[in-house]
Design a protein around this motif. Structure first.
Motif, PDB file in Angstrom:
ATOM      1  N   GLY A   8      18.359 -30.386  55.297  1.00  0.00           N
ATOM      2  CA  GLY A   8      19.042 -31.116  54.238  1.00  0.00           C
ATOM      3  C   GLY A   8      20.295 -31.758  54.810  1.00  0.00           C
ATOM      4  O   GLY A   8      20.541 -31.695  56.024  1.00  0.00           O
ATOM      5  N   LYS A   9      21.107 -32.366  53.948  1.00  0.00           N
ATOM      6  CA  LYS A   9      22.293 -33.069  54.448  1.00  0.00           C
ATOM      7  C   LYS A   9      23.418 -33.076  53.410  1.00  0.00           C
ATOM      8  O   LYS A   9      23.193 -32.822  52.216  1.00  0.00           O
ATOM      9  CB  LYS A   9      21.948 -34.515  54.841  1.00  0.00           C
ATOM     10  N   VAL A  10      24.619 -33.314  53.906  1.00  0.00           N
ATOM     11  CA  VAL A  10      25.720 -33.675  53.010  1.00  0.00           C
ATOM     12  C   VAL A  10      26.164 -35.078  53.386  1.00  0.00           C
ATOM     13  O   VAL A  10      25.965 -35.510  54.521  1.00  0.00           O
ATOM     14  CB  VAL A  10      26.940 -32.725  53.146  1.00  0.00           C
ATOM     15  N   GLU A  15      28.196 -42.343  50.085  1.00  0.00           N
ATOM     16  CA  GLU A  15      27.103 -42.451  49.104  1.00  0.00           C
ATOM     17  C   GLU A  15      27.445 -43.508  48.054  1.00  0.00           C
ATOM     18  O   GLU A  15      28.617 -43.833  47.838  1.00  0.00           O
ATOM     19  CB  GLU A  15      26.785 -41.105  48.436  1.00  0.00           C
ATOM     20  N   HIS A  16      26.476 -44.009  47.406  1.00  0.00           N
ATOM     21  CA  HIS A  16      26.550 -45.108  46.431  1.00  0.00           C
ATOM     22  C   HIS A  16      26.890 -46.446  47.100  1.00  0.00           C
ATOM     23  O   HIS A  16      26.142 -47.408  46.943  1.00  0.00           O
ATOM     24  CB  HIS A  16      27.514 -44.807  45.272  1.00  0.00           C
ATOM     25  N   ALA A  17      28.011 -46.496  47.869  1.00  0.00           N
ATOM     26  CA  ALA A  17      28.356 -47.774  48.504  1.00  0.00           C
ATOM     27  C   ALA A  17      27.243 -48.206  49.474  1.00  0.00           C
ATOM     28  O   ALA A  17      27.003 -49.396  49.668  1.00  0.00           O
ATOM     29  CB  ALA A  17      29.689 -47.650  49.230  1.00  0.00           C
ATOM     30  N   ALA A 159      16.486 -46.284  46.790  1.00  0.00           N
ATOM     31  CA  ALA A 159      16.754 -45.322  47.862  1.00  0.00           C
ATOM     32  C   ALA A 159      17.328 -46.055  49.058  1.00  0.00           C
ATOM     33  O   ALA A 159      16.924 -47.166  49.363  1.00  0.00           O
ATOM     34  CB  ALA A 159      15.468 -44.608  48.262  1.00  0.00           C
ATOM     35  N   SER A 160      18.284 -45.422  49.728  1.00  0.00           N
ATOM     36  CA  SER A 160      18.739 -45.958  51.010  1.00  0.00           C
ATOM     37  C   SER A 160      18.023 -45.159  52.104  1.00  0.00           C
ATOM     38  O   SER A 160      17.352 -44.168  51.825  1.00  0.00           O
ATOM     39  CB  SER A 160      20.253 -45.792  51.147  1.00  0.00           C
ATOM     40  N   ARG A 161      18.206 -45.573  53.344  1.00  0.00           N
ATOM     41  CA  ARG A 161      17.554 -44.873  54.456  1.00  0.00           C
ATOM     42  C   ARG A 161      18.340 -43.649  54.906  1.00  0.00           C
ATOM     43  O   ARG A 161      17.941 -42.949  55.834  1.00  0.00           O
ATOM     44  CB  ARG A 161      17.404 -45.830  55.647  1.00  0.00           C
ATOM     45  N   ALA A 162      19.494 -43.392  54.248  1.00  0.00           N
ATOM     46  CA  ALA A 162      20.426 -42.386  54.758  1.00  0.00           C
ATOM     47  C   ALA A 162      19.815 -40.973  54.819  1.00  0.00           C
ATOM     48  O   ALA A 162      19.826 -40.332  55.869  1.00  0.00           O
ATOM     49  CB  ALA A 162      21.685 -42.378  53.900  1.00  0.00           C
ATOM     50  N   ASP A 163      19.266 -40.505  53.700  1.00  0.00           N
ATOM     51  CA  ASP A 163      18.771 -39.118  53.642  1.00  0.00           C
ATOM     52  C   ASP A 163      17.634 -38.884  54.630  1.00  0.00           C
ATOM     53  O   ASP A 163      17.603 -37.878  55.336  1.00  0.00           O
ATOM     54  CB  ASP A 163      18.190 -38.813  52.256  1.00  0.00           C
ATOM     55  N   THR A 164      16.670 -39.791  54.613  1.00  0.00           N
ATOM     56  CA  THR A 164      15.467 -39.572  55.417  1.00  0.00           C
ATOM     57  C   THR A 164      15.771 -39.692  56.906  1.00  0.00           C
ATOM     58  O   THR A 164      15.271 -38.912  57.711  1.00  0.00           O
ATOM     59  CB  THR A 164      14.370 -40.563  54.994  1.00  0.00           C
ATOM     60  N   GLY A 284      26.284 -36.827  47.563  1.00  0.00           N
ATOM     61  CA  GLY A 284      25.052 -37.347  46.967  1.00  0.00           C
ATOM     62  C   GLY A 284      25.338 -38.174  45.732  1.00  0.00           C
ATOM     63  O   GLY A 284      26.438 -38.708  45.552  1.00  0.00           O
ATOM     64  N   ALA A 285      24.352 -38.234  44.865  1.00  0.00           N
ATOM     65  CA  ALA A 285      24.458 -39.134  43.718  1.00  0.00           C
ATOM     66  C   ALA A 285      25.535 -38.703  42.731  1.00  0.00           C
ATOM     67  O   ALA A 285      26.101 -39.520  42.016  1.00  0.00           O
ATOM     68  CB  ALA A 285      23.110 -39.216  43.008  1.00  0.00           C
ATOM     69  N   GLY A 286      25.845 -37.401  42.646  1.00  0.00           N
ATOM     70  CA  GLY A 286      26.877 -36.908  41.723  1.00  0.00           C
ATOM     71  C   GLY A 286      26.301 -36.548  40.367  1.00  0.00           C
ATOM     72  O   GLY A 286      25.100 -36.279  40.247  1.00  0.00           O
TER      73      GLY A 286
HETATM   74  O1  PMV Z   1      21.744 -37.228  45.621  1.00  0.00           O
HETATM   75  P1  PMV Z   1      21.041 -37.730  46.828  1.00  0.00           P
HETATM   76  O2  PMV Z   1      21.134 -36.775  47.979  1.00  0.00           O
HETATM   77  O3  PMV Z   1      19.663 -38.233  46.538  1.00  0.00           O
HETATM   78  O4  PMV Z   1      21.869 -39.009  47.337  1.00  0.00           O
HETATM   79  C1  PMV Z   1      21.872 -40.230  46.651  1.00  0.00           C
HETATM   80  C2  PMV Z   1      22.736 -41.159  47.430  1.00  0.00           C
HETATM   81  C3  PMV Z   1      22.887 -42.547  46.835  1.00  0.00           C
HETATM   82  O5  PMV Z   1      23.724 -43.277  47.746  1.00  0.00           O
HETATM   83  C4  PMV Z   1      23.575 -42.490  45.494  1.00  0.00           C
HETATM   84  C5  PMV Z   1      21.556 -43.256  46.678  1.00  0.00           C
HETATM   85  C6  PMV Z   1      20.876 -43.540  47.998  1.00  0.00           C
HETATM   86  O6  PMV Z   1      19.635 -43.629  48.010  1.00  0.00           O
HETATM   87  O7  PMV Z   1      21.558 -43.737  49.015  1.00  0.00           O
END
Ligand code: PMV
Length: 327
Positions: A8-10, A15-17, A159-164, A284-286
């Motif tokens: 997982g990740k922090v 995030e959001h931006a 979705a952004s590419r960040a998490d994956t 994350g998304a909050g």
């Molecule tokens: O809550 P998470 O871990 O799915 O993160 C969402 C992060 C956003 O920037 C809000 C959306 C995204 O896909 O990057």
């Protein structure tokens, strides 16, 4: 039978931006999702045990189209099943085996929908396990790309590419649009606070989008988060932990201004700061879920455990290991 796992990740920053082309820096943490894939004649059977740390347990063994009989939000269960389905489709495509059947077992230490990248980790680990089971060895960058397609499909393009990318590569990464790379980072003393809840990512992203369209100052706020991320990258490269903490605090304030914090997230952020954390923000998304703080001492973890609204608090070291096959 092949078992693979992914972290997982922090979000340290951004995030959001990141949804609007600003950079973000997520960091993999030592909470992992484990997926076992075993060939069967046809179809897909999913067994998901313990999909979260403290919230609920899913004991589910059925055809993937069936609904498990459990007392959790439908949205989370459906999403969980959707990620596994799409991940298996990606594995079939990568191995050129469109008819391959699988038994899939998911075991995750990552709370669902809480900002710690549970869905990305499950998708990444599932693609790895299933492709390996079909005799194909994909590089982590390709797994990241395919897991992004999974998230994109299940989350209706939000979705952004960040998490994956972070889950596939491990460590700290920088994502700006389609440009994804790993970066150097010191071993940061992460502490996570979890309110036991989950935010609705789609609704939260839509809320920020509306604010941004309505107010120039909201668009400026999103850009200012990008500036924080760029400063944060420099601080990471020079291992200036106090500066990283200050920037996290600033980032939380701007996320709060954009309406994505919550009473429990704010309470945990302030409890961490009062306990001496060098920085704290939601991750994350909050809307609910987790905060991340930096503190080398046990003070923040203890303070969070006594904070009303905080259900669990724990340390989570940066995990340098991305997706991998388990012995
Ligand atoms: O809550 P998470 O871990 O799915 O993160 C969402 C992060 C956003 O920037 C809000 C959306 C995204 O896909 O990057």
């Amino acid at each position: 039978m092949v078992t693979a796992s992914a972290p997982g990740k922090v979000y340290l920053f951004g995030e959001h931006a990141v949804v609007y082309g600003e950079p973000a820096v997520p960091c993999a943490i030592e909470l992992r999702a484990q997926v076992t894939a075993t060939r069967r004649d046809s179809g897909l059977r999913v067994h998901a045990g313990d999909l979260t740390i403290d919230g609920f347990t899913v004991e589910y063994e059925a055809e993937a189209s069936d609904r498990p009989d459990i007392d959790v939000e439908d949205q989370l269960v459906e999403a969980g099943i959707g990620y596994v389905n799409e991940a298996i489709e990606q594995a079939r495509d990568a191995a050129d085996a469109p008819e391959a059947g699988f038994d899939v077992t998911v075991d995750s230490q990552i709370p669902l929908g809480a900002g710690l990248g549970s869905s990305a980790a499950v998708a990444v680990a599932a693609i790895k396990a299933a492709t390996r089971e079909l005799g194909v060895d994909l590089p982590p960058e390709e797994i990241a790309g395919r897991a992004y397609q999974v998230e994109h499909t299940v989350q209706d393009g939000q979705a952004s590419r960040a998490d994956t990318f972070c889950s596939a590569m491990g460590g700290a990464v920088r994502v700006e649009g389609d440009d994804c790379r790993t970066i150097e980072a010191p071993d940061l003393p992460f502490v996570i606070g979890y309110d036991g809840g989950a935010g609705n990512t789609g609704a939260l992203v839509a809320g920020v989008r509306e604010l941004r369209e309505e107010y120039d100052f909201a668009a400026d706020t999103v850009e200012a988060i990008g500036d924080i991320v760029r400063r944060g990258e420099a601080a990471l490269a020079d291992e200036r932990v106090a500066e990283i903490g200050r920037l996290m605090n600033f980032n939380h304030g701007l996320l709060s201004a954009l309406g994505v914090s919550s009473r429990s997230l704010d309470a945990m952020v302030w409890a961490a700061r009062d306990a001496g954390a060098v920085g704290a923000k939601l991750t994350g998304a909050g809307g609910g879920g987790c905060i991340v703080a930096l503190d080398e001492t046990p003070e923040t973890t203890s303070a969070l455990k006594y904070t009303p609204g905080c259900e669990d608090a724990f340390r989570a070291a940066l995990d340098p290991v991305g997706v991998c096959v388990e012995d």
